[in-house]
Design a protein around this motif. Structure first.
Motif, short mmCIF file in Angstrom:
data_model
loop_
_atom_site.label_atom_id
_atom_site.label_comp_id
_atom_site.label_asym_id
_atom_site.label_seq_id
_atom_site.Cartn_x
_atom_site.Cartn_y
_atom_site.Cartn_z
N MET A 110 0.84 -1.18 0.00
CA MET A 110 0.00 0.00 0.00
C MET A 110 0.88 1.24 0.00
SD MET A 110 -3.02 -0.12 2.62
CE MET A 110 -4.24 -1.28 2.72
N ASP A 111 0.48 2.15 -0.83
CA ASP A 111 1.22 3.40 -0.85
C ASP A 111 0.56 4.41 0.07
OD1 ASP A 111 -0.97 3.53 -2.54
OD2 ASP A 111 -0.07 5.10 -3.80
N GLY A 112 1.12 5.56 0.20
CA GLY A 112 0.67 6.58 1.15
C GLY A 112 -0.71 7.12 0.84
N LYS A 113 -1.01 7.30 -0.48
CA LYS A 113 -2.32 7.84 -0.84
C LYS A 113 -3.43 6.88 -0.45
CE LYS A 113 -1.47 10.90 -4.73
NZ LYS A 113 -1.78 11.14 -6.12
N MET A 114 -3.20 5.61 -0.70
CA MET A 114 -4.22 4.62 -0.39
C MET A 114 -4.43 4.52 1.12
SD MET A 114 -6.36 2.57 -1.53
CE MET A 114 -6.24 1.48 -2.91
N LEU A 115 -3.39 4.61 1.89
CA LEU A 115 -3.48 4.58 3.35
C LEU A 115 -4.24 5.80 3.88
CD1 LEU A 115 -2.67 2.87 5.77
CD2 LEU A 115 -0.56 4.17 5.90
N ALA A 116 -4.01 6.97 3.29
CA ALA A 116 -4.70 8.19 3.69
C ALA A 116 -6.18 8.08 3.37
CB ALA A 116 -4.08 9.39 2.99
N ARG A 117 -6.52 7.55 2.18
CA ARG A 117 -7.92 7.38 1.80
C ARG A 117 -8.62 6.41 2.76
NH1 ARG A 117 -7.36 6.76 -4.70
NH2 ARG A 117 -6.86 8.95 -5.12
N LEU A 118 -7.95 5.30 3.05
CA LEU A 118 -8.52 4.31 3.95
C LEU A 118 -8.76 4.92 5.34
CD1 LEU A 118 -9.41 1.38 4.27
CD2 LEU A 118 -7.08 0.82 4.92
N GLY A 119 -7.83 5.71 5.84
CA GLY A 119 -7.98 6.38 7.14
C GLY A 119 -9.14 7.36 7.12
N ALA A 120 -9.29 8.12 6.01
CA ALA A 120 -10.39 9.08 5.89
C ALA A 120 -11.72 8.36 5.86
CB ALA A 120 -10.20 9.93 4.64
N ILE A 121 -11.80 7.24 5.14
CA ILE A 121 -13.05 6.49 5.06
C ILE A 121 -13.42 5.92 6.42
CG2 ILE A 121 -14.09 4.40 4.09
CD1 ILE A 121 -12.55 5.01 1.50
N ILE A 122 -12.45 5.40 7.15
CA ILE A 122 -12.72 4.85 8.48
C ILE A 122 -13.19 5.97 9.42
CG2 ILE A 122 -11.64 3.83 10.51
CD1 ILE A 122 -9.94 2.14 8.58
N PHE A 123 -12.54 7.13 9.33
CA PHE A 123 -12.92 8.26 10.17
C PHE A 123 -14.36 8.70 9.89
CE2 PHE A 123 -13.34 12.85 10.78
CZ PHE A 123 -13.10 12.93 12.14
N VAL A 124 -14.71 8.81 8.60
CA VAL A 124 -16.06 9.22 8.22
C VAL A 124 -17.08 8.17 8.68
CG1 VAL A 124 -17.59 9.66 6.25
CG2 VAL A 124 -15.33 10.71 6.33
N ALA A 125 -16.74 6.90 8.54
CA ALA A 125 -17.65 5.83 8.96
C ALA A 125 -17.90 5.89 10.46
CB ALA A 125 -17.09 4.47 8.55
N VAL A 126 -16.85 6.11 11.24
CA VAL A 126 -17.00 6.21 12.70
C VAL A 126 -17.83 7.44 13.06
CG1 VAL A 126 -15.73 6.64 14.84
CG2 VAL A 126 -14.93 4.91 13.25
N ALA A 127 -17.62 8.55 12.38
CA ALA A 127 -18.38 9.78 12.66
C ALA A 127 -19.86 9.58 12.34
CB ALA A 127 -17.81 10.95 11.87
N ILE A 128 -20.16 8.95 11.21
CA ILE A 128 -21.57 8.70 10.84
C ILE A 128 -22.22 7.76 11.84
CG2 ILE A 128 -23.05 7.63 9.10
CD1 ILE A 128 -21.15 8.80 6.98
N THR A 129 -21.51 6.72 12.26
CA THR A 129 -22.06 5.78 13.23
C THR A 129 -22.34 6.46 14.57
OG1 THR A 129 -20.81 3.99 12.17
CG2 THR A 129 -21.65 3.58 14.38
#
Length: 98
Positions: A1-20
């Motif tokens: 995994m490169d840095g961009k993909m890791l950043a996207r994955l972190g952003a998606i997890i953050f948004v999912a936790v916030a919505i939940t």
């Protein structure tokens, strides 16, 4: 995994936790605190000190020279401060050697 993909994955997890968290908070029922209880205090007997204070209040500036008002204020102050009232007025001692 490169840095961009890791950043996207972190952003998606953050948004999912916030919505939940938001969904859980919105479905939670608000428990309103119990209304504060108030007591109506009914004086059992009329307080003569209170009546004296009212009389002195109506006298205005003349109350500063009224002996009854001075006694009422002294008793009121002693009650507020918790100072016990003297049992009997203290008489000045006379010189015994004369």
């Amino acid at each position: 995994m490169d840095g961009k993909m890791l950043a996207r994955l972190g952003a998606i997890i953050f948004v999912a936790v916030a919505i939940t968290a938001t969904a859980i908070e919105m479905t939670r029922k608000d428990e309103s605190p119990a209304p504060p209880t108030t007591r109506q205090l009914q004086p059992s007997t009329p307080d003569p000190l209170r009546a004296g204070q009212r009389r002195c209040q109506q006298l205005g500036e003349a109350a500063t020279r009224d002996p009854e008002c001075l006694a009422v204020w002294t008793e009121s102050r002693d009650r507020f401060l918790g100072t016990p009232a003297p049992a009997a007025p203290i008489a000045p001692r006379q010189n015994e050697g004369q």
